[in-house]
Design a protein around this motif. Structure first.
Motif, mmCIF file in Angstrom:
data_model
loop_
_atom_site.group_PDB
_atom_site.id
_atom_site.type_symbol
_atom_site.label_atom_id
_atom_site.label_comp_id
_atom_site.label_asym_id
_atom_site.label_seq_id
_atom_site.Cartn_x
_atom_site.Cartn_y
_atom_site.Cartn_z
ATOM 1 N N UNK A 1 34.196 37.260 40.341
ATOM 2 C CA UNK A 1 34.975 37.040 41.608
ATOM 3 C C UNK A 1 35.725 37.796 40.670
ATOM 4 N N UNK A 2 36.604 36.246 39.939
ATOM 5 C CA UNK A 2 38.178 36.107 38.969
ATOM 6 C C UNK A 2 37.733 37.497 38.347
ATOM 7 N N UNK A 3 37.017 38.074 37.723
ATOM 8 C CA UNK A 3 37.367 39.130 36.921
ATOM 9 C C UNK A 3 37.590 40.656 37.939
ATOM 10 N N UNK A 4 36.982 40.297 38.590
ATOM 11 C CA UNK A 4 37.368 41.794 40.045
ATOM 12 C C UNK A 4 38.757 41.442 40.140
ATOM 13 N N UNK A 5 39.196 40.308 40.256
ATOM 14 C CA UNK A 5 40.754 40.360 40.756
ATOM 15 C C UNK A 5 41.960 40.431 39.629
ATOM 16 N N UNK B 1 45.996 43.155 37.692
ATOM 17 C CA UNK B 1 46.358 42.284 36.931
ATOM 18 C C UNK B 1 48.190 41.827 36.423
ATOM 19 N N UNK B 2 48.815 42.077 37.139
ATOM 20 C CA UNK B 2 49.783 40.946 37.558
ATOM 21 C C UNK B 2 50.012 39.530 37.945
ATOM 22 N N UNK B 3 49.313 39.320 38.178
ATOM 23 C CA UNK B 3 48.439 37.689 38.839
ATOM 24 C C UNK B 3 47.714 37.344 38.422
ATOM 25 N N UNK B 4 48.222 35.577 38.418
ATOM 26 C CA UNK B 4 47.313 34.405 37.242
ATOM 27 C C UNK B 4 46.458 34.016 38.266
#
Length: 50
Positions: free
Chosen positions: A4-8, A13-16
């Motif tokens: 899920x983290x990879x999808x997000x 991409x501008x968010x951590x």
């Protein structure tokens, strides 16, 4: 969670991406446990204690 983290990360991409870890939650010390038990015995609610 990693998938899920990879999808997000790909979509935004501008968010951590922050995830929780077991290391963030420390075990209670004996004194803290005694205090919680004492408060519960005196009729305090879980919401009061937290």
């Amino acid at each position: 969670m990693e998938k899920e983290s990879a999808v997000i990360r790909t979509k935004y991409p501008e968010y951590e991406v922050l995830t929780t870890s077991e290391e963030r939650h420390k075990n209670y010390r004996i004194k803290e446990i005694e205090t919680i038990i004492s408060m519960k015995k005196r009729g305090r609610t879980i919401n009061d204690i937290s």
